[in-house]
Motif scaffolding. Sequence first.
Motif, mmCIF file in Angstrom:
data_model
loop_
_atom_site.group_PDB
_atom_site.id
_atom_site.type_symbol
_atom_site.label_atom_id
_atom_site.label_comp_id
_atom_site.label_asym_id
_atom_site.label_seq_id
_atom_site.Cartn_x
_atom_site.Cartn_y
_atom_site.Cartn_z
ATOM 1 N N THR A 227 9.663 24.911 -22.703
ATOM 2 C CA THR A 227 8.854 25.576 -23.715
ATOM 3 C C THR A 227 8.794 24.855 -25.058
ATOM 4 O O THR A 227 7.958 25.198 -25.894
ATOM 5 N N GLU A 228 9.646 23.865 -25.270
ATOM 6 C CA GLU A 228 9.595 23.164 -26.554
ATOM 7 C C GLU A 228 10.183 21.768 -26.426
ATOM 8 O O GLU A 228 11.015 21.496 -25.558
ATOM 9 N N LYS B 249 6.857 22.300 -16.036
ATOM 10 C CA LYS B 249 5.690 22.330 -16.922
ATOM 11 C C LYS B 249 6.169 21.975 -18.318
ATOM 12 O O LYS B 249 7.088 22.600 -18.863
ATOM 13 N N ARG C 136 2.121 20.070 -25.823
ATOM 14 C CA ARG C 136 1.035 21.010 -26.108
ATOM 15 C C ARG C 136 0.312 20.674 -27.409
ATOM 16 O O ARG C 136 -0.909 20.767 -27.503
ATOM 17 N N ILE D 13 -0.730 28.979 -20.059
ATOM 18 C CA ILE D 13 0.174 28.130 -19.280
ATOM 19 C C ILE D 13 0.048 28.454 -17.797
ATOM 20 O O ILE D 13 -0.054 27.551 -16.953
ATOM 21 N N TYR E 42 -0.055 33.121 -24.105
ATOM 22 C CA TYR E 42 0.880 32.386 -23.245
ATOM 23 C C TYR E 42 0.378 32.281 -21.805
ATOM 24 O O TYR E 42 0.799 31.392 -21.045
ATOM 25 N N THR F 296 -1.154 20.614 -20.268
ATOM 26 C CA THR F 296 0.120 19.910 -20.384
ATOM 27 C C THR F 296 0.595 19.471 -18.997
ATOM 28 O O THR F 296 0.214 20.054 -17.984
ATOM 29 N N GLU G 88 5.686 21.821 -22.063
ATOM 30 C CA GLU G 88 4.984 22.291 -23.256
ATOM 31 C C GLU G 88 5.301 21.466 -24.496
ATOM 32 O O GLU G 88 4.701 21.706 -25.553
ATOM 33 N N SER H 33 5.534 22.968 -28.937
ATOM 34 C CA SER H 33 6.064 24.223 -28.419
ATOM 35 C C SER H 33 4.947 25.068 -27.824
ATOM 36 O O SER H 33 3.796 24.999 -28.257
ATOM 37 N N PHE H 34 5.310 25.914 -26.849
ATOM 38 C CA PHE H 34 4.360 26.855 -26.268
ATOM 39 C C PHE H 34 3.851 27.850 -27.289
ATOM 40 O O PHE H 34 2.793 28.475 -27.114
#
Length: 814
Positions: free
Chosen positions: A376-377, A65, A70, A211, A208, A45, A67, A75-76
């Motif tokens: 994260t999302e 970063k 992704r 990442i 996780y 990502t 996500e 979402s992560f």
Amino acid sequence: MLVVANPEARRGRYDASLQAIMNIEQGQQSRRWLARWDGLNPGATPLWRLHGLAQQLGLGQVSLKDESRRSPLGSFKALGAPVALLRLVLRQWSDSGFTAESLLAGRHADVLKDYVVISATDGNHGRALAAAARGIGCRCVIVLHAQVSEERELPIAALGAEIVRITGNYDASVEEAARLAALRGWQVVSDTSYEGYEDIPRDVMQGYAVIADELLETAADDGPCPFTHVFLQGGVGGFAAGIASYFWERYGAQRPAFIVVEPEQADCLLQSTRSGRAARASGSVDSVMAGLACGETSPLAWRFLQPAVDFFMTVSDAQAEQAMRLLATGEHGDIPVLAGESGVAGLAGLLAVLASPEQARQLGLDAQSRVLLINTEGATAPGVYQALTGLSASEVLQAQSDWLAREGIAEASLLARIEAHGRSGATDRGGVCRIALTDADRAGRDQLVAWMRELGLQVQIDQIGNIFGTRPGLNPGAAPVMTGSHIDTVATGGRYDGIYGVMAGLEVVRWLNERKVQTQRPLVVAAFTNEEGVRFMPDMMGSLVHAGGYPLQQALDTVGTDGARLGDELQRIGYAGELPCGAIRPHAFIELHIEQGPVLEAEGLTIGAVEDLQGISWQEITITGQSNHAGTTPMRLRRDAGYCAAAIAVFVRQLAQRYGGSQVATVGAIALQPNLINVIAARATVTVDLRNTDEATLQRAEGELAIYLAELALEQEVEITAKPLARFEPVQFDQRLVRCIEASAASRRQRSRRMTSGAGHDAQMMARICPAAMIFVPSQGGISHNPREHTAPAELTQGANVLLDVMRGLCDEG
């Protein structure tokens, strides 16, 4: 906002007891597994550099970063649940021969069709588990609590999951999932641990770590951490533990400062640091940050967070909403980013801390800080997202695409440079004949130097005629980052070979100048002498001399095919410089080039990240036989050099076919004497070109050829001698730089692949003295060294954009 320093945080080596539970090796294995799953988008990502925000906040750097890119889930969580499910099935069917790859391919669905996994969720974890379960072919049950919207429920159900609704909160849904599993013999796959239940939450956290592996794969192995501060979302703590543990294991006492952010209504981690043990939240838990609305800390995650996290803090829903809007609009000139309610918690925390000078000092945030945030999302609940930001997800993504096009290399300017330079040595057929050190080459050099000076570059010419244009950095003593290629061509050259990389380098400089961007390291654009080796051998001479692989005086004394001495020709055209060869030793070298082959076009790809380059063995073979009459000499009595030349050509082709893999072999030139139709050739000269990416195999091929030549000479009663013309070992390019190229391509939504270069390039010589790599763009029809050589303008521009990204990142390294 509330910030609490963690009295238990420490710096030092990563605890061995923790490493036994969760470690980099397992995180990298998880990444390899997931790379084979079609439930994720290919590649890493993006890591966005928010330069405008950093300047506004008075920080050295802010990186995000993203996500949201992704997977379709956005979402992560698409990383944790699949890894946990894979490890669970592999444990329970340990004697079956299952592999992660075969499971993700659905090859064991008949065995797993009655296997049931269950989990509670706020949305994203459940959706990820449902997608993974569908992929491997097992059943999935998801328990949703009262606060989970229908908008989040429907995508989970669409993946084939069975939905169970309860009236309580998240913690109640966790209890219900455990009850159903115990009652019916199902398996809970949860991201939170409790007594007696740690293996699966550990595996989720290990997922996780993908990442973190992506974040650090482009960092120098022996260098400092690229980030001084990392803001992480809270929740039950699994995400933060998965990231922090990876950084801690890699950097030990030099790890960055970790700040964990959670909603003020769901402050279970902050309460845990106050009490010194995994604790419950003090508030209602209900928050717009639904993915972080957790009431109880995961005890397993807390074992990692308690010694690693320096500060715990809370933010309000209003602060999260403000951060969403800031990213959606690219408020400070940065790229617009699609970041959902939970995805912005880290940014909300950063903004809140910097609003208080006292808090900023407490966290050590200043103009030297390099801050990492993780979105994260994305818009996992599109309706909620639009209500909070005033923009739809599609509008933000379109603005992102527009920004990428606007903030990249200007296509018109790049093409104009290539077009203008192509007039030096232009041919009637639309190609270019700019052979090294001819008058056409001098004209091309003069134009290049003029452009370099227009851009404010300091121009230097070394003793072999290599041209270097240097843009100063803030740290003038630092080794520069170099890009470039060559401007000479073959006699039937096209318009892009070599010159494209040099012109793109100039456009990178122009881009930086126009935006007044100052880099830490100097940047150098280079044009190397006599890369093609058409007039003077060997090829790649300028870069080879620069790298210390060929004596300068020997190069200067080289006599060309026209009888001219190279050193004299350098003097004649005015490019016998004074800079000592090798005086500029780069921090890294990146060469942008057309592929000169068909692979990228055939596979519909835009960018090639070149990871290695074939070794080259050139020989000139001379066969001396006996001239005689073609009609009166019986076949059994002939000493036919022409036949031997043909036999050698057949042998090397069969050798390459027999070896397979990357082995190629070519007879490119055959000359016969007296070269008459009715006379048996007395003498033949044959060139043989052998190439392979493996040095041992290349040597074996050379050995087989030598044996064959000896046998052929004996059999045909001729004399055969072999003269080496050029010999270069295979080159393995720097893996970190290759990953930087891949990361840039992914962030710019360009499909890429790793590649081998079959042709020689200046980068292979530069790899002798510094980390080096190459970027390829497609060649239409695979055609090169031909006036029909062509690459589409958009593809030329995308390659230049990747060069810009990589050069800018390298130039800002310490």
